[in-house]
Design a protein around this motif. Structure first.
Motif, PDB file in Angstrom:
ATOM      1  N   SER A 270     -34.349 -23.489   7.304  1.00  0.00           N
ATOM      2  CA  SER A 270     -33.130 -23.566   6.490  1.00  0.00           C
ATOM      3  C   SER A 270     -31.943 -24.103   7.262  1.00  0.00           C
ATOM      4  O   SER A 270     -30.896 -24.388   6.677  1.00  0.00           O
ATOM      5  N   GLY A 271     -32.120 -24.238   8.583  1.00  0.00           N
ATOM      6  CA  GLY A 271     -31.010 -24.630   9.457  1.00  0.00           C
ATOM      7  C   GLY A 271     -30.877 -23.599  10.555  1.00  0.00           C
ATOM      8  O   GLY A 271     -30.913 -22.391  10.295  1.00  0.00           O
ATOM      9  N   THR A 272     -30.773 -24.068  11.798  1.00  0.00           N
ATOM     10  CA  THR A 272     -30.753 -23.147  12.939  1.00  0.00           C
ATOM     11  C   THR A 272     -29.880 -23.717  14.048  1.00  0.00           C
ATOM     12  O   THR A 272     -29.699 -24.929  14.137  1.00  0.00           O
ATOM     13  N   SER A 273     -29.353 -22.824  14.891  1.00  0.00           N
ATOM     14  CA  SER A 273     -28.592 -23.305  16.042  1.00  0.00           C
ATOM     15  C   SER A 273     -29.503 -23.602  17.233  1.00  0.00           C
ATOM     16  O   SER A 273     -29.042 -24.101  18.258  1.00  0.00           O
ATOM     17  N   ASN A 274     -30.787 -23.316  17.093  1.00  0.00           N
ATOM     18  CA  ASN A 274     -31.753 -23.560  18.178  1.00  0.00           C
ATOM     19  C   ASN A 274     -32.028 -25.057  18.309  1.00  0.00           C
ATOM     20  O   ASN A 274     -32.647 -25.672  17.440  1.00  0.00           O
ATOM     21  N   ARG A 275     -31.598 -25.615  19.428  1.00  0.00           N
ATOM     22  CA  ARG A 275     -31.707 -27.065  19.607  1.00  0.00           C
ATOM     23  C   ARG A 275     -33.142 -27.538  19.781  1.00  0.00           C
ATOM     24  O   ARG A 275     -33.409 -28.752  19.687  1.00  0.00           O
ATOM     25  N   ARG A 276     -34.050 -26.616  20.057  1.00  0.00           N
ATOM     26  CA  ARG A 276     -35.441 -27.041  20.245  1.00  0.00           C
ATOM     27  C   ARG A 276     -36.168 -27.220  18.914  1.00  0.00           C
ATOM     28  O   ARG A 276     -37.283 -27.731  18.890  1.00  0.00           O
ATOM     29  N   LEU A 277     -35.557 -26.775  17.840  1.00  0.00           N
ATOM     30  CA  LEU A 277     -36.237 -26.844  16.541  1.00  0.00           C
ATOM     31  C   LEU A 277     -35.754 -28.060  15.743  1.00  0.00           C
ATOM     32  O   LEU A 277     -34.600 -28.482  15.862  1.00  0.00           O
ATOM     33  N   PRO A 278     -36.659 -28.625  14.932  1.00  0.00           N
ATOM     34  CA  PRO A 278     -36.310 -29.872  14.220  1.00  0.00           C
ATOM     35  C   PRO A 278     -35.225 -29.711  13.165  1.00  0.00           C
ATOM     36  O   PRO A 278     -34.761 -30.712  12.621  1.00  0.00           O
ATOM     37  N   TRP A 279     -34.837 -28.459  12.876  1.00  0.00           N
ATOM     38  CA  TRP A 279     -33.842 -28.214  11.831  1.00  0.00           C
ATOM     39  C   TRP A 279     -32.505 -27.770  12.424  1.00  0.00           C
ATOM     40  O   TRP A 279     -31.704 -27.111  11.760  1.00  0.00           O
ATOM     41  N   CYS A 280     -32.252 -28.168  13.677  1.00  0.00           N
ATOM     42  CA  CYS A 280     -31.008 -27.782  14.352  1.00  0.00           C
ATOM     43  C   CYS A 280     -29.803 -28.328  13.594  1.00  0.00           C
ATOM     44  O   CYS A 280     -29.724 -29.521  13.306  1.00  0.00           O
ATOM     45  N   ARG A 281     -28.846 -27.435  13.264  1.00  0.00           N
ATOM     46  CA  ARG A 281     -27.718 -27.853  12.416  1.00  0.00           C
ATOM     47  C   ARG A 281     -26.540 -28.414  13.210  1.00  0.00           C
ATOM     48  O   ARG A 281     -25.587 -28.912  12.614  1.00  0.00           O
ATOM     49  N   GLY A 282     -26.614 -28.348  14.543  1.00  0.00           N
ATOM     50  CA  GLY A 282     -25.515 -28.870  15.360  1.00  0.00           C
ATOM     51  C   GLY A 282     -24.438 -27.832  15.567  1.00  0.00           C
ATOM     52  O   GLY A 282     -24.492 -26.733  15.000  1.00  0.00           O
ATOM     53  N   PRO A 283     -23.418 -28.165  16.373  1.00  0.00           N
ATOM     54  CA  PRO A 283     -22.408 -27.178  16.751  1.00  0.00           C
ATOM     55  C   PRO A 283     -21.477 -26.769  15.614  1.00  0.00           C
ATOM     56  O   PRO A 283     -20.917 -25.672  15.634  1.00  0.00           O
ATOM     57  N   ALA A 284     -21.274 -27.649  14.635  1.00  0.00           N
ATOM     58  CA  ALA A 284     -20.341 -27.349  13.529  1.00  0.00           C
ATOM     59  C   ALA A 284     -20.615 -28.327  12.398  1.00  0.00           C
ATOM     60  O   ALA A 284     -21.150 -29.415  12.623  1.00  0.00           O
ATOM     61  N   PRO A 285     -20.236 -27.962  11.152  1.00  0.00           N
ATOM     62  CA  PRO A 285     -20.356 -28.928  10.054  1.00  0.00           C
ATOM     63  C   PRO A 285     -19.625 -30.233  10.390  1.00  0.00           C
ATOM     64  O   PRO A 285     -18.528 -30.200  10.954  1.00  0.00           O
ATOM     65  N   PHE A 286     -20.247 -31.325  10.060  1.00  0.00           N
ATOM     66  CA  PHE A 286     -19.679 -32.665  10.299  1.00  0.00           C
ATOM     67  C   PHE A 286     -19.397 -32.938  11.777  1.00  0.00           C
ATOM     68  O   PHE A 286     -18.548 -33.761  12.115  1.00  0.00           O
ATOM     69  N   SER A 287     -20.105 -32.250  12.671  1.00  0.00           N
ATOM     70  CA  SER A 287     -19.952 -32.547  14.102  1.00  0.00           C
ATOM     71  C   SER A 287     -20.502 -33.925  14.437  1.00  0.00           C
ATOM     72  O   SER A 287     -20.162 -34.496  15.471  1.00  0.00           O
ATOM     73  N   GLU A 288     -21.344 -34.465  13.586  1.00  0.00           N
ATOM     74  CA  GLU A 288     -22.055 -35.710  13.905  1.00  0.00           C
ATOM     75  C   GLU A 288     -21.368 -36.911  13.264  1.00  0.00           C
ATOM     76  O   GLU A 288     -20.900 -36.827  12.118  1.00  0.00           O
ATOM     77  N   PRO A 289     -21.332 -38.034  13.954  1.00  0.00           N
ATOM     78  CA  PRO A 289     -20.635 -39.202  13.381  1.00  0.00           C
ATOM     79  C   PRO A 289     -21.276 -39.691  12.081  1.00  0.00           C
ATOM     80  O   PRO A 289     -20.572 -40.210  11.205  1.00  0.00           O
ATOM     81  N   GLU A 290     -22.579 -39.486  11.953  1.00  0.00           N
ATOM     82  CA  GLU A 290     -23.264 -39.974  10.742  1.00  0.00           C
ATOM     83  C   GLU A 290     -22.837 -39.156   9.518  1.00  0.00           C
ATOM     84  O   GLU A 290     -22.535 -39.724   8.459  1.00  0.00           O
ATOM     85  N   THR A 291     -22.817 -37.827   9.636  1.00  0.00           N
ATOM     86  CA  THR A 291     -22.409 -37.004   8.486  1.00  0.00           C
ATOM     87  C   THR A 291     -20.918 -37.148   8.221  1.00  0.00           C
ATOM     88  O   THR A 291     -20.486 -37.143   7.064  1.00  0.00           O
ATOM     89  N   ALA A 292     -20.117 -37.303   9.293  1.00  0.00           N
ATOM     90  CA  ALA A 292     -18.670 -37.497   9.094  1.00  0.00           C
ATOM     91  C   ALA A 292     -18.417 -38.783   8.311  1.00  0.00           C
ATOM     92  O   ALA A 292     -17.539 -38.829   7.437  1.00  0.00           O
ATOM     93  N   ALA A 293     -19.187 -39.836   8.616  1.00  0.00           N
ATOM     94  CA  ALA A 293     -19.033 -41.105   7.897  1.00  0.00           C
ATOM     95  C   ALA A 293     -19.414 -40.946   6.423  1.00  0.00           C
ATOM     96  O   ALA A 293     -18.722 -41.457   5.532  1.00  0.00           O
TER      97      ALA A 293
END
Ligand SMILES: [Zn+2]
Length: 321
Positions: free
Chosen positions: A157-180
């Motif tokens: 469902s979304g996790t802060s664990n960076r080793r898992l494929p569903w890592c949600r990142g440090p914060a909403p819209f932290s990523e340039p792709e989602t921010a765009a």
């Protein structure tokens, strides 16, 4: 296109450019952001009047390949751009464009798409096709939680664990792709959105974060019915996303909560186990997420996408927001 044929990044860009050129001024292409590795994120807008400025007309969106390994989504998005840009569009396409402008983002996660395409020619023991962006973030877990929603214990469902494929990142819209994508969404405030993913042959709609149905549940059922009615060979089941599996911080929920967007996910094509023998699935996990015959699946779904956009738009306009 035939069996095993997927466009490289350069080929995809060239095909999109050719479609836009053929649209007699009704379409434009722009760069709406950059990936972590500075690749452009393109948006192609098709309008019945050809103007560059956002019009007061209703807006529809299509976003594909937010998961980098799900390349079939970008191939279907290209087909939709071609259908929308055609000089003499099919009647259903013309009717859609009479009611709204359509903006298509064919590749929301260009870094991972490029790596996925490279995996097809890789010589390693296993040539991975990445789902996440270059920071290791699942871009469909990187959106704000809807109001009142709390986290779910399922890592999927979304996790802060960076080793898992569903890592949600440090914060909403932290990523340039989602921010765009979010900036584009705030400009367009789309009435309807299709998110093109693979695989599973299923249509899913909000809420993904709550078990209760949304106020638009009946509209989503109609939208899915329109999609299914226009598929030509394989028909997909449809359900509220949460009852498939919960996602906390999904694109669909954010669009629906923010703008009332009739946001639906299309999981194109069956799961890839059948590809194991033909394409060396274990060496090339690309084939777990993409059908061996993309052309057949594009044919199956392109008219269905147009019909679902039209139905979602009709529902939104009839039911306010
Ligand atoms: Zn996906």
């Amino acid at each position: 296109m035939g069996r095993y044929d997927y466009h490289s990044a350069g080929e995809l860009d060239a095909a999109l450019d050719a479609a836009v050129r053929g649209a007699s001024g009704r379409a434009n292409s722009r760069v709406v952001g950059e990936s972590v590795r500075r690749l452009p994120i393109r948006a192609i807008s098709i309008k019945s009047d050809g103007g560059d400025a956002p019009t007061a007309r209703p807006q529809a969106m299509v976003v594909a390949n937010i998961h980098g390994n799900e390349v079939i989504g970008s191939e279907l998005a290209l087909a939709l751009v071609e259908d929308l840009c055609r000089d003499q569009p099919a009647p259903a396409v013309a009717r859609l464009l009479a009611g709204c402008d359509v903006t298509v983002v064919p590749v929301a996660n260009p870094d991972a798409r490029e790596a996925s395409m490279a995996s097809l020619s890789g010589s390693g023991l296993v040539n991975w096709a990445p789902r996440r962006n270059a920071h290791g973030v699942d871009l469909n877990r990187n959106w704000p939680f809807p109001g009142g929603v709390v986290d779910n214990w399922l890592p999927l469902s979304g996790t802060s664990n960076r080793r898992l494929p569903w890592c949600r990142g440090p914060a909403p819209f932290s990523e340039p792709e989602t921010a765009a994508l979010a900036a584009l969404a705030r400009e367009l405030r789309p009435a309807v959105l299709l998110n093109l993913h693979s695989t599973g042959q299923i249509l899913t709609y909000p809420w993904s974060s709550r078990a209760a149905p949304s106020a638009d549940a009946q509209g989503f059922v109609s939208m899915a019915a329109a999609f299914r009615a226009h598929q030509t060979r394989w028909s997909y089941r449809a359900k509220q996303s949460h009852s498939w599996y919960p996602i906390i911080g999904s694109s669909n929920d954010w669009f629906h909560e923010s703008f009332g967007t009739m946001a639906m996910t299309v999981e194109i094509a069956p799961n890839g186990a059948a590809a194991a023998k033909d394409a060396g699935l274990l060496r090339r996990p690309f084939w777990a997420a993409n059908p061996l015959d993309p052309a057949a699946h594009i044919e199956n779904d392109r008219g269905a996408c147009i019909a679902a956009l039209a139905e979602g738009l009709t529902w939104r306009q009839a039911n306010g927001h």
